[in-house]
Design a protein around this motif. Structure first.
Motif, short mmCIF file in Angstrom:
data_model
loop_
_atom_site.label_atom_id
_atom_site.label_comp_id
_atom_site.label_asym_id
_atom_site.label_seq_id
_atom_site.Cartn_x
_atom_site.Cartn_y
_atom_site.Cartn_z
N ALA A 1 4.09 -4.71 1.48
CA ALA A 1 3.44 -5.39 2.60
C ALA A 1 2.32 -6.27 2.05
O ALA A 1 1.54 -5.83 1.20
N GLY A 2 2.29 -7.52 2.50
CA GLY A 2 1.28 -8.45 2.00
C GLY A 2 1.69 -9.17 0.72
O GLY A 2 0.98 -10.04 0.25
N GLY A 3 2.83 -8.77 0.15
CA GLY A 3 3.32 -9.44 -1.06
C GLY A 3 3.63 -8.46 -2.19
O GLY A 3 3.01 -7.39 -2.26
N VAL A 4 4.57 -8.85 -3.07
CA VAL A 4 4.97 -7.97 -4.18
C VAL A 4 3.80 -7.57 -5.06
O VAL A 4 3.81 -6.50 -5.68
N GLN A 5 2.81 -8.44 -5.14
CA GLN A 5 1.68 -8.18 -6.05
C GLN A 5 0.92 -6.91 -5.68
O GLN A 5 0.17 -6.37 -6.49
N ASN A 6 1.15 -6.40 -4.45
CA ASN A 6 0.44 -5.18 -4.02
C ASN A 6 1.15 -3.88 -4.44
O ASN A 6 0.59 -2.80 -4.32
N ALA A 7 2.39 -4.01 -4.92
CA ALA A 7 3.18 -2.81 -5.22
C ALA A 7 2.58 -1.92 -6.32
O ALA A 7 2.52 -0.70 -6.14
N PRO A 8 2.14 -2.48 -7.45
CA PRO A 8 1.61 -1.58 -8.50
C PRO A 8 0.46 -0.70 -8.02
O PRO A 8 0.47 0.52 -8.27
N ALA A 9 -0.50 -1.28 -7.30
CA ALA A 9 -1.63 -0.48 -6.81
C ALA A 9 -1.16 0.57 -5.81
O ALA A 9 -1.65 1.71 -5.81
N ASN A 10 -0.19 0.19 -4.96
CA ASN A 10 0.35 1.17 -4.00
C ASN A 10 0.98 2.35 -4.73
O ASN A 10 0.92 3.49 -4.25
N GLY A 11 1.60 2.09 -5.86
CA GLY A 11 2.20 3.16 -6.65
C GLY A 11 1.15 4.04 -7.31
O GLY A 11 1.21 5.27 -7.26
N GLN A 12 0.18 3.38 -7.91
CA GLN A 12 -0.86 4.12 -8.64
C GLN A 12 -1.63 5.06 -7.71
O GLN A 12 -1.95 6.18 -8.07
N GLU A 13 -1.86 4.57 -6.48
CA GLU A 13 -2.64 5.33 -5.51
C GLU A 13 -2.04 6.70 -5.19
O GLU A 13 -2.76 7.64 -4.85
N ILE A 14 -0.73 6.82 -5.30
CA ILE A 14 -0.10 8.10 -4.95
C ILE A 14 0.43 8.83 -6.18
O ILE A 14 1.21 9.78 -6.07
N GLY A 15 0.02 8.39 -7.35
CA GLY A 15 0.35 9.14 -8.58
C GLY A 15 1.67 8.77 -9.24
O GLY A 15 2.20 9.54 -10.04
N CYS A 16 2.19 7.57 -8.93
CA CYS A 16 3.47 7.16 -9.54
C CYS A 16 3.32 6.86 -11.03
O CYS A 16 2.33 6.30 -11.47
N GLU A 17 4.37 7.23 -11.78
CA GLU A 17 4.48 6.82 -13.18
C GLU A 17 5.44 5.64 -13.31
O GLU A 17 5.50 4.96 -14.33
N THR A 18 6.23 5.46 -12.25
CA THR A 18 7.19 4.36 -12.16
C THR A 18 7.28 4.00 -10.69
O THR A 18 6.88 4.80 -9.83
N ILE A 19 7.76 2.81 -10.36
CA ILE A 19 7.95 2.44 -8.95
C ILE A 19 9.25 1.66 -8.77
O ILE A 19 9.77 1.08 -9.72
N ALA A 20 9.74 1.67 -7.53
CA ALA A 20 10.77 0.74 -7.10
C ALA A 20 10.18 -0.06 -5.95
O ALA A 20 9.24 0.37 -5.29
N LEU A 21 10.73 -1.26 -5.73
CA LEU A 21 10.24 -2.14 -4.67
C LEU A 21 11.32 -3.12 -4.25
O LEU A 21 12.29 -3.33 -4.99
N PHE A 22 11.16 -3.70 -3.07
CA PHE A 22 12.01 -4.83 -2.68
C PHE A 22 11.33 -6.09 -3.21
O PHE A 22 10.10 -6.21 -3.17
N SER A 23 12.15 -7.05 -3.66
CA SER A 23 11.57 -8.26 -4.25
C SER A 23 11.08 -9.21 -3.16
O SER A 23 10.34 -10.15 -3.42
#
Ligand SMILES: [Zn+2]
Ligand SMILES: [Zn+2]
Length: 294
Positions: A10-32
């Motif tokens: 939400a708000g753009g792909v650039q937000n995905a890494p922080a969204n992952g880090q916030e919940i303890g992800c070591e890896t993430i998947a996302l829609f492009s």
């Protein structure tokens, strides 16, 4: 296994890494991009830069893009197939722009035309797309399906036929635990886990397995229905997940949650999965797997 979730863009792909880090992800998947639309605006330079910086800063690894649900590379209708090809081409280019190593996709649906014809069409389409983008290093991961409707890919033979048919080293596979169970591979107990992975190895090859979707199942064995459930709350149970996170064959491989509930629930599930990793397991504590980062 590296543990993470399919996070919001939400708000753009650039937000995905922080969204992952916030919940303890070591890896993430996302829609492009918005997965319910065929086309979207290209990324801005700033978006690409922010995304790439975000990956570096968070240390997330083995990142995966999941393609749009609209895409059917085996569609019998010319119009749908053409739109699918254009959209998939764009997904590949978006992965390349962001430096994402994997594009995970559902193989396709035959819509009455028959599985064999559909698989042949998917193979030919992927070959054409890969040869168009010879300089694109993104690996395309065929995901096994639950076999709902006329979807192909519910048998490991289908996944193997696509990989062998395309014959490009940029092809790999993604195994979804819920789809596997719904397609009547009973991985819920130790014997079934071993048998299921042995069957996958026979028809596809475990070395080609580059990502997992970690989902329990709302529906029963062989239901052919695609309904994800939270870890340990469905028909599969905790056992295969406890094994997967410790299985040395999948050291450094992405394990992505696609369970219901959103970030607060994923955060708990990530913590639970991490708590099952035994001391000495390849990704224990450090999160450093055997595979090199891309
Ligand atoms: Zn999945
Ligand atoms: Zn699913």
């Amino acid at each position: 296994m590296l543990i993470g979730a399919h996070v919001s863009t939400a708000g753009g792909v650039q937000n995905a890494p922080a969204n992952g880090q916030e919940i303890g992800c070591e890896t993430i998947a996302l829609f492009s991009k918005n997965q319910r639309q065929w086309l979207a605006k290209p990324y801005t330079e700033e978006q690409v830069e922010t995304f790439r910086d975000g990956i570096k800063e968070t240390g997330l690894r083995e990142v995966v893009v999941h393609d749009s649900y609209l895409i059917n590379l085996g569609a019998p209708k010319e119009e749908v197939w053409k739109k699918s090809v254009a959209a998939f081409r764009d997904e590949m280019l978006r992965c390349k722009a962001l430096g994402i190593p994997y594009l995970n996709f559902h193989p396709g649906a035959h819509v009455g035309e028959g599985e064999e014809v559909c698989i042949r069409k998917i193979v030919a389409t992927l070959q054409a797309l890969l040869s168009e983008q010879e300089d694109n290093p993104t690996m395309l991961l065929v995901e096994n399906t639950a076999g709902q409707g006329t979807n192909v890919g519910y048998r490991f033979e289908h996944v193997g036929a696509i990989l062998d048919g395309v014959g490009d080293e940029r092809m790999g596979a993604c195994l979804d635990t819920q789809h596997t169970f719904a397609a009547e591979y009973d991985l819920s107990d130790d014997e079934g886990y071993d048998k299921t992975l042995a069957a996958f190895d026979d028809h596809v090859g475990l070395g080609r397995l580059r990502a997992f979707h970690l989902n329990d199942s709302k529906t029963g064995l062989g239901s052919r229905v695609d309904r994800h459930e939270n870890i340990g709350e469905g028909a599969i149970g905790v056992r295969p997940f406890q094994r997967l996170v410790n299985d040395p064959r999948f050291a450094g491989v992405a394990g992505i949650l696609e369970t219901p509930g959103g970030p607060p629930v994923w955060q708990e599930e990530i913590a639970l999965l991490r708590s099952w990793r035994k001391e000495g397991a390849p990704d224990h504590e450090t999160g450093l797997g055997a595979r090199p980062a891309h």
